[in-house]
Write a protein that holds these residues in place. Structure first.
Motif, mmCIF file in Angstrom:
data_model
loop_
_atom_site.group_PDB
_atom_site.id
_atom_site.type_symbol
_atom_site.label_atom_id
_atom_site.label_comp_id
_atom_site.label_asym_id
_atom_site.label_seq_id
_atom_site.Cartn_x
_atom_site.Cartn_y
_atom_site.Cartn_z
ATOM 1 N N ALA B 283 47.212 37.332 42.436
ATOM 2 C CA ALA B 283 46.355 36.160 42.334
ATOM 3 C C ALA B 283 45.133 36.333 43.230
ATOM 4 N N ILE B 287 41.288 36.269 42.037
ATOM 5 C CA ILE B 287 40.355 35.297 42.612
ATOM 6 C C ILE B 287 39.182 36.013 43.253
ATOM 7 N N THR B 288 39.503 37.089 43.989
ATOM 8 C CA THR B 288 38.418 37.840 44.619
ATOM 9 C C THR B 288 37.463 38.399 43.580
ATOM 10 N N PHE B 291 35.558 35.318 41.863
ATOM 11 C CA PHE B 291 34.684 34.442 42.651
ATOM 12 C C PHE B 291 33.891 35.177 43.728
#
Lengths: 332, 304
Positions: B283, B287-288, B291
Motif C-alpha cells: 500500500a 501511495i508513494t 501521490f
C-alpha cells in the motif's frame, strides 16, 4: 490468396484434427492434461503479449488477474452453481473490472515505476487470495467438481474438454491477433516506442494504455476460468509471483511484440519441462535459464517482431496491401 | 507514558527497519550507478543466510567469524551476479544505448532470470522447507530493559547496521572509491571521460551492496531462526519499496523510509492480523508512486 487460406486452414486442422488425433492415439489422461494446460498458457501469454509486448508496459502481476478469473469461475461454480457458460464471461469481466480499477491510479506511471506498481498489485491480490479465508478458502484452495456445461451440453470427456478449451483459446488468440495487427495495434506500438511523441501526434496515451491493460486482463481472466475448469482445483500458489514471471518469460523468449512468438514461447516453456521430466524437479531452473539465454543470445526472441509483422501481412494480406492506390503498406 | 506494548512493537519495528535499510542501501547504490533495478538482490540475501548456515553447521565458529565469512560470500555473489547478469548488457557504452529502455529492461529481466536460477537451485539442494539452525547461534536471548523486553539480536542488528551505515557514508564521502561511485552514478559517460574505470566501479558497487544484503540475510536468519530458499523475496520487495519511497537515488532517504516501513509494519500487526502486515508495504508503495512520484526525499526527476 490461396496460400493465405492454406495457412489458416492448416492451423485449424492442426488444432482440431491432428492434435486430438494424436491425443486419442495415445489416450492417456496425462497427455490431455498437458495439452489443455498448454492451451491455457498460450492464451495467457497471448494476453500478456498485448500489454507487455505491443504496448510496452512491463507487467509483473499478470498472474493475479489470471487468478481473479480462476477464483471467480471456481467460486461461482462451486458456491452458486453458476456453470461454465456464464462463469467464463463473468471471470473475464471480473478480471477486466479489477484491472480497470487498478489502472485508474497507476496508468500514468512509466517504465520501471509501472512495473513496480503492477508487482505490488499482483502481490496484494495474491495476499487476498491467500488470506481472505472466508471467501477464497485461503491456502486450502477451491475445489470445483462440476464439469463444463457448454450451452446445455455437459462436457465430461477429456477430448471434449480439450475441444472447448482449444476453441476458446483459438478464438481469443484470433481476436488478439487482429487487434495487434490493426491500426489500433499500431497505435499501441507507437506508445511503446515513444509515448511522448505519440501523445504529440494526438494519441490519447493514458486511455490507450488503460484499454490495452483491461483487454489483456479480460483474456487473462478467461484463461483463469479455463484453468479452474480443467484442473478442478485452484490454490493461491497457482497465481503467485513466479507464475507472473513464467508468463513473462514466455513472452520474452518468444519475442516481445510478436504474437506467434508468445505462442511458441508458451508451448516451449510448458512442453519442454514435461519432456525433461525425467531429469528431475528442475522445471523452474530451466525456466530461469531459458529466459536468461533468450535475453542474452536472442534479444529479439525466437520469432521476433519484424518476422511476426511480415507473417501477419502475408496472412492478413489484402487488409494491408490494399490501400486506395494499391501501394504496399509497411516496410519490406 | 506510552503503553509498554507499543514500545515493544517499536523496538521490533526498528530492528525490522534496520534490516530493510541494509537491503535498501544495496538496491539504491546499484540503482544509482546503473539506473537499473537489481531483482536478484533478494537472492543475495538468501545466499548470505545459507552461507552462514553452512558455516555454522560445518565449523561452528564464533558469530563474528560467521558474519565475516558471510560478508565475503556476499561480495563474491555480488561480483558473480554483476559479471553474469549485468556485464553482458553493457556491451554498448555509447550514450544512446546507455539510455535506451530496451537495454535497461533486458538487464532487469536478466537479473530476474538469475534470481530464479539462484532460488530454485537452492531449493533443489536444500529443499524448500525451513532449515534447522544451531540453537546456540540464534540471537534471541532476552534482555529486560525497564518495561520493555528486547533480545540481543536487536542490539546486534542495530550495531551492525550502524557500523555499516557510518562506514558507507565515510566510504562515499571521503574515499577515492566513493568518489568514483558518486561520479559514475552522476554521469557514467562523463566519469569514463575523466578516466574513471567505470567497469571496476560498477563491480565495487555491486560488491558493497551485496555485502550489506548478505549480512542482512544472515542476521534475519539468526534473529527468527528461519532460513529457507524463498526468504529473500519479501524483504527484497520491502527494500525496493523503501528505495522508491526514498526517491530512488538518496541513501539517507532509503534508510529513513525503511525505518518507517519497519515500524508501521510492526505497529500494523497490533491492529490487524499479522498475515496482512505485508499489505502495508505494498500500500505504501502504491501511495508513494501515485501521490509522491518523486519519492519522499528524492530530488526532482524529469518523468516518472
Amino acid at each position: 490468396m490461396s496460400k493465405q487460406l492454406l495457412t489458416k486452414v492448416g492451423m485449424v486442422v492442426l488444432l482440431f484434427v491432428v492434435v486430438p488425433a494424436v491425443l486419442m492415439a495415445f489416450d492417456r489422461g496425462y497427455f490431455y492434461q498437458i495439452a489443455t494446460i498448454a492451451a491455457v498458457f498460450v492464451l495467457l501469454a497471448a494476453s500478456l503479449h498485448l500489454v507487455t509486448g505491443v504496448a510496452g508496459l512491463l507487467h509483473l502481476g499478470h498472474a493475479a488477474f489470471y487468478g481473479i478469473g480462476a477464483y471467480v469461475a471456481a467460486l461461482l461454480g462451486s458456491e452458486l452453481e453458476i456453470g461454465f457458460t456464464l462463469g467464463l464471461p463473468a471471470a473475464g469481466l471480473a478480471a477486466a473490472f479489477v484491472a480497470f480499477l487498478v489502472a485508474l491510479p497507476t496508468m500514468r506511471l512509466i517504465s520501471i515505476y509501472f512495473a513496480v506498481a503492477t508487482l505490488a498489485i499482483g502481490q496484494m491480490l495474491y495476499l487476498i487470495f491467500l488470506n481472505w479465508v472466508s471467501v477464497t478458502k485461503g491456502p486450502n484452495g477451491v475445489l470445483l467438481f462440476s464439469g463444463i456445461d457448454f450451452f446445455g451440453f455437459d462436457i465430461e470427456s477429456e477430448i471434449g474438454i480439450y475441444y472447448v478449451v482449444t476453441a476458446i483459446m483459438a478464438l481469443s488468440v484470433v481476436v488478439l491477433y487482429r487487434l495487434t495487427n490493426s491500426y489500433y495495434g499500431n497505435a499501441l506500438r507507437s506508445l511503446r516506442e515513444d509515448d511522448q511523441c505519440a501523445a504529440a501526434m494526438g494519441i490519447n496515451v493514458t486511455v490507450l494504455k488503460m484499454q490495452a491493460f483491461v483487454i489483456s486482463a479480460f483474456f487473462a481472466g478467461l484463461a483463469g476460468a479455463l484453468w479452474a475448469y480443467t484442473t478442478g482445483y485452484i490454490s493461491p500458489n497457482d497465481f503467485n509471483f513466479s507464475q507472473s514471471i513464467l508468463v513473462l518469460a514466455m513472452v520474452v523468449v518468444g519475442g516481445l511484440g510478436s504474437l506467434p512468438g508468445a505462442v511458441i514461447g508458451a508451448l516451449l516453456l510448458i512442453l519442454l519441462p514435461e519432456v525433461l521430466r525425467d531429469v528431475g524437479d528442475t522445471r523452474n531452473i530451466f525456466v530461469g535459464l531459458v529466459m536468461f539465454g533468450a535475453i542474452l543470445f536472442l534479444p529479439k526472441g525466437l520469432f521476433g517482431e519484424v518476422s511476426a509483422l511480415r507473417f501477419a501481412r502475408r496472412i492478413l494480406g489484402s487488409g494491408w496491401s490494399g490501400s486506395a492506390d494499391n501501394r504496399e503498406v509497411g516496410w519490406e | 507514558m506510552l503503553d509498554p506494548y507499543y514500545l515493544q512493537q517499536l523496538t521490533i519495528g526498528l530492528s525490522l527497519g534496520m534490516i530493510y535499510a541494509l537491503m535498501a542501501i544495496g538496491f539504491t547504490l546499484i540503482f544509482g550507478v546503473l539506473n537499473v533495478v537489481n531483482f536478484a538482490h533478494g537472492e543475495i540475501y538468501t545466499i548470505g543466510a545459507f552461507a552462514g548456515l553452512l558455516m555454522i553447521a560445518t565449523f561452528g565458529p564464533p558469530l563474528l567469524a560467521v558474519l565475516l565469512v558471510v560478508m565475503a560470500v556476499g561480495a563474491l555473489a555480488g561480483f558473480g551476479l554483476e559479471r553474469l547478469a549485468f556485464k553482458p548488457f553493457r556491451r554498448f557504452s555509447d550514450e544512446a544505448s546507455m539510455k535506451s529502455r530496451a537495454m535497461r529492461e533486458a538487464t532487469l529481466m536478466s537479473s530476474l532470470a538469475m534470481s530464479i536460477v539462484a532460488r530454485e537451485s537452492l531449493e533443489l539442494i536444500f529443499g524448500s522447507q525451513f532449515q534447522s539452525v544451531d540453537l546456540s547461534y540464534l540471537i534471541n536471548k532476552q534482555i529486560q530493559l525497564g518495561p520493555v523486553t528486547i533480545v540481543n539480536g536487536d542490539l546486534i542488528i542495530f550495531a551492525v547496521a550502524l557500523v555499516m551505515f557510518l562506514g558507507l557514508q565515510w566510504l562515499l564521502k571521503y574515499s577515492t572509491i566513493g568518489l568514483s561511485i558518486r561520479a559514475v552514478s552522476n554521469n557514467p559517460l562523463g566519469a569514463r571521460y575523466c578516466g574513471i574505470n567505470t567497469d571496476r566501479t560498477i563491480i565495487l558497487t555491486f560488491v558493497i551492496g551485496s555485502v550489506m544484503g548478505a549480512l542482512a540475510g544472515i542476521l534475519v536468519g539468526l534473529y527468527y531462526g528461519a532460513i529457507y530458499p524463498s526468504m529473500g523475496f519479501t524483504p527484497g520487495i520491502k527494500a525496493f519499496v523503501a528505495m522508491v519511497m526514498g526517491g530512488l537515488s538518496s541513501i539517507p532517504g532509503a534508510v529513513i523510509s525503511a525505518m518507517i516501513l519497519g515500524i508501521t509494519e510492526s505497529m500494523a500487526t497490533s491492529v490487524v492480523s499479522s498475515v496482512w502486515a505485508d499489505m502495508v508495504a505494498y500500500a505504501f508503495l502504491l501511495i508513494t508512486l501515485v501521490f509522491f512520484p518523486q519519492g519522499l526525499f528524492g530530488a526532482r526527476r524529469e518523468r516518472v
